[in-house]
Design an enzyme around this catalytic site. Structure first.
Site, PDB file in Angstrom:
ATOM      1  N   HIS A 226       0.829  -1.204   0.000  1.00 36.70           N
ATOM      2  CA  HIS A 226       0.000   0.000   0.000  1.00 36.70           C
ATOM      3  C   HIS A 226       0.863   1.252   0.000  1.00 36.70           C
ATOM      4  O   HIS A 226       2.065   1.210   0.238  1.00 36.70           O
ATOM      5  CB  HIS A 226      -0.978   0.011   1.173  1.00 36.70           C
ATOM      6  CG  HIS A 226      -0.321   0.050   2.520  1.00 36.70           C
ATOM      7  ND1 HIS A 226       0.227  -1.055   3.124  1.00 36.70           N
ATOM      8  CD2 HIS A 226      -0.126   1.073   3.384  1.00 36.70           C
ATOM      9  CE1 HIS A 226       0.721  -0.723   4.297  1.00 36.70           C
ATOM     10  NE2 HIS A 226       0.535   0.570   4.473  1.00 36.70           N
ATOM     11  N   ARG A 294       4.984  -9.120  17.310  1.00 39.84           N
ATOM     12  CA  ARG A 294       5.650  -7.914  16.813  1.00 39.84           C
ATOM     13  C   ARG A 294       4.871  -6.686  17.250  1.00 39.84           C
ATOM     14  O   ARG A 294       3.694  -6.547  16.943  1.00 39.84           O
ATOM     15  CB  ARG A 294       5.717  -7.981  15.285  1.00 39.84           C
ATOM     16  CG  ARG A 294       6.380  -6.815  14.560  1.00 39.84           C
ATOM     17  CD  ARG A 294       6.138  -7.017  13.068  1.00 39.84           C
ATOM     18  NE  ARG A 294       6.912  -6.154  12.194  1.00 39.84           N
ATOM     19  CZ  ARG A 294       6.569  -4.927  11.853  1.00 39.84           C
ATOM     20  NH1 ARG A 294       5.457  -4.394  12.344  1.00 39.84           N
ATOM     21  NH2 ARG A 294       7.319  -4.234  11.015  1.00 39.84           N
TER      22      ARG A 294
END
Length: 315
Positions: A226, A294
């Protein structure tokens, strides 16, 4: 009392494969969050989904598996910058003197935020996300709008939990958050030769927690390529502060710039800041997390004061 938005500019222990221990360990969202044209927090609220100068900047960190590694998790990077040609994304609307990008690129530094500060910031994320979390592998916490992943949906944590929020967050937490944001903003301004006072924090700005759980909704699909300025028209500069360590806290999950002919990767490291101009010159994605957790915080800036948001505060 619950946190309010001020107007104006601006875990647990896990084991790695093979038996080794890794600390519980975020990134800019992908297609599920990004290509919808608004952040979950923005949709939830109704209108609402990388010191100084170029001296001392070092060369990229080498190649790995056919892709260039801009910054390895095992190295301490003081300042590293790669300039790229600006796209035409900044000429379509109003230009803001002293802010609108005339120089574009991507940078990474381990010299702005300390590891200890990153660990403290991560604890803020862990406490907030402990109140909810996505059923899939990607959860967000937006202290500005109040958006919190909850199952397959989002809630406004300030409305949902009310004054109980004061048992989760402290003014010291929010002061640390503001200070970290301010230093990252100053670093971006210094690197791109713009005025820090001409930059405004914009939405969405949020914590992310990503693990290997299978996606349950499109909001969990963070791995699609993106362009931030295409997705969020207000974005001019994007930054990420990583709060956990690649190959220690999680596997996969590297940040990838998708350039013609090759990819450029950044391996997250707690306290590492990556930042870049938000236009089409910096198409990017995040690798799927294969194991572990994460954590990161995405902090975004605009040159248009009409799109500015204030820092979150406890009042």
């Amino acid at each position: 009392m619950a946190a309010q938005r001020r107007a104006g500019p601006g875990g647990g222990e896990r084991r790695r494969p093979g038996g080794g221990k890794a600390r519980a360990g975020g990134t800019a969202p992908g297609r599920g969050w990004a290509l919808r044209g608004a952040a979950p927090g923005a949709a939830l609220l109704g209108s609402a989904v990388l010191v100084g100068g170029l001296l001392g900047w070092s060369l990229p960190g080498g190649r790995q598996g056919g892709a260039e590694v801009l910054a390895r998790g095992s190295e301490a990077v003081r300042d590293r910058f790669v300039e790229v040609a600006c796209s035409g994304d900044y000429g379509a609307g109003r230009r803001f003197e002293g802010c609108t990008p005339r120089k574009c690129g991507r940078g990474v530094t381990d010299a702005v935020i300390t590891r200890e500060e990153a660990e403290r910031i991560r604890r803020i994320a862990e406490r907030g996300l402990s109140l909810g979390g996505s059923d899939g592998g990607a959860s967000i916490l937006d202290l500005h709008s109040g958006a919190l992943s909850m199952g397959k949906h989002f809630v406004n944590l300030y409305r949902y939990f009310g004054d109980k929020i004061q048992d989760i967050f402290t003014e010291e937490d929010f002061a640390l958050y503001r200070g970290v944001r301010r230093r990252i903003q100053e670093k971006i301004a210094q690197t791109f030769g713009i005025s820090s006072s001409a930059m405004y924090l914009t939405k969405p700005t949020f914590f992310s927690r990503i693990n290997s759980t299978e996606a349950k909704t499109t909001h969990d699909e963070y791995w699609h390529p993106h362009i931030d300025k295409v997705t969020y028209g207000s974005f001019d500069y994007t930054s990420l502060l990583y709060l956990s360590d690649y190959a220690e806290d999680f596997g996969g999950g590297r940040f990838v710039f998708m350039d013609e002919g090759s990819n450029k990767t950044i391996e997250p490291r707690a306290g590492r800041v990556s930042f870049f101009t938000s236009g089409s010159e910096n198409l990017h994605r995040v690798e799927k997390v294969r194991w572990g957790t994460r954590y990161a915080i995405t902090i975004s800036f605009t040159c248009n004061p009409d799109h500015g948001i204030g820092d979150p505060v406890l009042t």
